[in-house]
Design a protein around this motif. Sequence first.
Motif, PDB file in Angstrom:
ATOM      1  N   GLN A  23       8.406  18.501 -17.161  1.00 36.67           N
ATOM      2  CA  GLN A  23       7.361  17.620 -16.801  1.00 36.67           C
ATOM      3  C   GLN A  23       7.941  16.907 -14.794  1.00 36.67           C
ATOM      4  O   GLN A  23       8.772  16.185 -15.405  1.00 36.67           O
ATOM      5  CB  GLN A  23       6.385  16.413 -17.178  1.00 36.67           C
ATOM      6  N   ALA A  24       7.040  16.868 -14.417  1.00 35.11           N
ATOM      7  CA  ALA A  24       7.132  16.607 -13.115  1.00 35.11           C
ATOM      8  C   ALA A  24       6.795  15.285 -12.731  1.00 35.11           C
ATOM      9  O   ALA A  24       6.011  15.269 -13.641  1.00 35.11           O
ATOM     10  CB  ALA A  24       6.730  16.931 -11.663  1.00 35.11           C
ATOM     11  N   TYR A  25       7.193  14.363 -12.592  1.00 33.19           N
ATOM     12  CA  TYR A  25       6.345  12.654 -12.281  1.00 33.19           C
ATOM     13  C   TYR A  25       6.805  12.060 -11.177  1.00 33.19           C
ATOM     14  O   TYR A  25       6.435  11.561 -10.299  1.00 33.19           O
ATOM     15  CB  TYR A  25       7.285  12.292 -12.912  1.00 33.19           C
ATOM     16  N   LEU A  26       7.621  13.508  -9.689  1.00 35.39           N
ATOM     17  CA  LEU A  26       7.440  12.782  -8.880  1.00 35.39           C
ATOM     18  C   LEU A  26       7.454  13.661  -7.807  1.00 35.39           C
ATOM     19  O   LEU A  26       7.715  14.736  -7.705  1.00 35.39           O
ATOM     20  CB  LEU A  26       9.300  12.464  -8.255  1.00 35.39           C
ATOM     21  N   ARG A  27       6.726  13.652  -6.388  1.00 36.13           N
ATOM     22  CA  ARG A  27       6.110  14.861  -5.391  1.00 36.13           C
ATOM     23  C   ARG A  27       6.679  14.452  -4.095  1.00 36.13           C
ATOM     24  O   ARG A  27       6.479  13.395  -3.956  1.00 36.13           O
ATOM     25  CB  ARG A  27       4.633  14.456  -5.577  1.00 36.13           C
ATOM     26  N   VAL A  28       7.682  15.499  -3.640  1.00 41.11           N
ATOM     27  CA  VAL A  28       7.779  14.581  -2.291  1.00 41.11           C
ATOM     28  C   VAL A  28       7.614  15.249  -1.338  1.00 41.11           C
ATOM     29  O   VAL A  28       7.847  16.884  -1.227  1.00 41.11           O
ATOM     30  CB  VAL A  28       9.723  14.469  -2.448  1.00 41.11           C
ATOM     31  N   VAL A  29       6.802  15.297  -0.156  1.00 43.52           N
ATOM     32  CA  VAL A  29       6.106  16.205   0.923  1.00 43.52           C
ATOM     33  C   VAL A  29       7.484  15.956   1.833  1.00 43.52           C
ATOM     34  O   VAL A  29       7.627  14.953   2.083  1.00 43.52           O
ATOM     35  CB  VAL A  29       5.042  15.322   1.199  1.00 43.52           C
ATOM     36  N   LEU A  30       8.134  16.890   2.053  1.00 41.30           N
ATOM     37  CA  LEU A  30       8.655  16.920   3.221  1.00 41.30           C
ATOM     38  C   LEU A  30       8.469  17.106   4.365  1.00 41.30           C
ATOM     39  O   LEU A  30       7.239  17.495   5.162  1.00 41.30           O
ATOM     40  CB  LEU A  30      10.111  18.387   3.104  1.00 41.30           C
ATOM     41  N   LEU A  31       8.952  16.448   5.644  1.00 36.22           N
ATOM     42  CA  LEU A  31       8.838  16.313   7.469  1.00 36.22           C
ATOM     43  C   LEU A  31       8.401  17.852   7.405  1.00 36.22           C
ATOM     44  O   LEU A  31       7.883  18.170   8.645  1.00 36.22           O
ATOM     45  CB  LEU A  31      10.111  15.801   7.691  1.00 36.22           C
TER      46      LEU A  31
END
Length: 76
Positions: A23-31
Amino acid sequence: MTTVLTPASPLTAADRCDRCGAQAYLRVVLLSGGELLFCAHHGRKFEPELKKIAAEIQDETERLTTVPASASEEER
């Protein structure tokens, strides 16, 4: 790090870590415009590198230690 003006939607149990499938707990939006999802373990492991390429990091790992409101007194 740049803040995205639109609020991100909360992560759900259906959101899975791109590295291991947990299960994901971090979302990283990339540049570059992409998005990566990580479990708490892989989020911590890759944090230094992710900060270099992230426009935004949505961290919901506090949910792992939060006691649910429905928990009985003994469970708290």
